[in-house]
Design a protein around this motif. Structure first.
Motif, short mmCIF file in Angstrom:
data_model
loop_
_atom_site.label_atom_id
_atom_site.label_comp_id
_atom_site.label_asym_id
_atom_site.label_seq_id
_atom_site.Cartn_x
_atom_site.Cartn_y
_atom_site.Cartn_z
N SER A 131 -50.25 22.61 -1.32
CA SER A 131 -49.91 23.94 -1.08
C SER A 131 -48.54 24.20 -0.66
O SER A 131 -47.94 23.44 0.36
CB SER A 131 -50.99 24.75 -0.56
OG SER A 131 -52.25 24.81 -1.11
N CYS B 230 -48.51 22.34 2.85
CA CYS B 230 -49.68 22.24 3.68
C CYS B 230 -50.09 20.86 3.84
O CYS B 230 -49.95 19.78 3.00
CB CYS B 230 -50.80 22.76 2.76
SG CYS B 230 -52.29 22.55 3.58
N SER C 228 -52.75 18.06 4.34
CA SER C 228 -53.95 17.89 4.00
C SER C 228 -54.92 17.45 5.04
O SER C 228 -56.18 17.68 5.25
CB SER C 228 -54.02 17.13 3.02
OG SER C 228 -53.88 15.43 3.06
N GLY D 22 -56.32 20.73 7.11
CA GLY D 22 -56.96 21.80 6.18
C GLY D 22 -56.34 23.16 6.35
O GLY D 22 -56.88 24.18 6.43
N GLY D 23 -54.89 23.04 6.39
CA GLY D 23 -54.11 24.15 6.44
C GLY D 23 -53.85 24.76 7.94
O GLY D 23 -53.09 25.70 7.76
N SER E 267 -57.14 29.26 2.78
CA SER E 267 -56.46 29.55 1.23
C SER E 267 -55.63 28.34 1.04
O SER E 267 -55.22 28.13 -0.13
CB SER E 267 -55.74 30.93 1.22
OG SER E 267 -54.45 30.68 2.06
N SER E 268 -55.39 27.40 2.07
CA SER E 268 -54.40 26.30 1.78
C SER E 268 -55.06 24.87 1.49
O SER E 268 -55.91 24.60 2.41
CB SER E 268 -53.68 26.19 2.78
OG SER E 268 -52.96 27.46 3.15
N THR E 269 -54.64 24.32 0.54
CA THR E 269 -54.93 22.80 0.26
C THR E 269 -53.91 21.81 0.15
O THR E 269 -53.00 22.53 0.31
CB THR E 269 -56.05 22.94 -1.15
OG1 THR E 269 -54.83 23.37 -2.32
CG2 THR E 269 -56.97 23.76 -1.01
N GLN E 270 -54.14 20.62 0.01
CA GLN E 270 -53.28 19.65 0.33
C GLN E 270 -52.18 20.01 -0.92
O GLN E 270 -52.55 20.33 -2.22
CB GLN E 270 -53.72 18.36 0.02
CG GLN E 270 -52.93 17.21 -0.15
CD GLN E 270 -53.52 15.88 -0.65
OE1 GLN E 270 -54.63 15.67 -0.95
NE2 GLN E 270 -52.79 14.79 -0.30
#
Length: 158
Positions: free
Chosen positions: A85, A137, A139, A142-143, A80-83
């Motif tokens: 976040s 997060c 990047s 990827g989280g 659910s995490s992106t750069q």
């Protein structure tokens, strides 16, 4: 005193508030949450944590007000995490202990040059009720790695 008002645990920037303007003889005035100087970042959500555990979502600020001891908050999943976040955690006024940041499989939290143990065994623990911490997060992972970008108080990692 404003009669017939309801409360909301997770306000958003567009929510309307009634305030008493002390400079104008306490006349009621209307404003939005987003107009307040301590308002959450635009596009974010605020959660009042009153239970012993909380799964966190991206772009959210959490006020820890659990009264039964240290609350455990689990960082958002890698999927659910992106750069960029973020999550923000604030020790709340009602809390009686610090809080613990937990993580899922393969995840880690980086505080300067220190990393928590990878996976579900790794934690970052606030030493005090009023500690605060902001995570972002990374990047490149990827989280899987969340960086501490700001904190107040003392934290211990495992």
């Amino acid at each position: 005193n404003f009669p017939n008002l309801t409360s909301k645990a997770t306000p958003v920037s567009a929510d309307i508030l009634l305030i008493a303007d002390s400079a104008a003889g306490n006349l009621p005035k209307q404003t939005t949450v987003g107009a307040l100087p301590f308002a959450p970042v635009s596009g974010s959500t605020v959660v009042n944590v009153t239970g012993s555990t909380q799964a966190m979502a991206i772009n959210t600020t959490y006020f820890v007000n659990y009264t039964g001891g240290a609350c455990t908050l689990t960082i958002p999943t890698a999927a659910s995490s992106t750069q960029g976040s973020f999550v923000r955690i604030r020790g709340g006024e009602a809390a009686v202990a610090g809080f613990v940041l937990a993580q899922a499989a393969s995840q880690q939290i980086r505080m300067v040059d220190q990393l928590t143990t990878a996976g579900v065994g790794g934690t970052l623990t606030a030493s005090n009720t009023f500690c605060t911490i902001d995570l972002e997060c990374n990047s490149l992972s990827g989280g899987l790695v969340w960086n501490v970008v700001g904190s107040m108080g003392s934290f211990a990692g495992v």
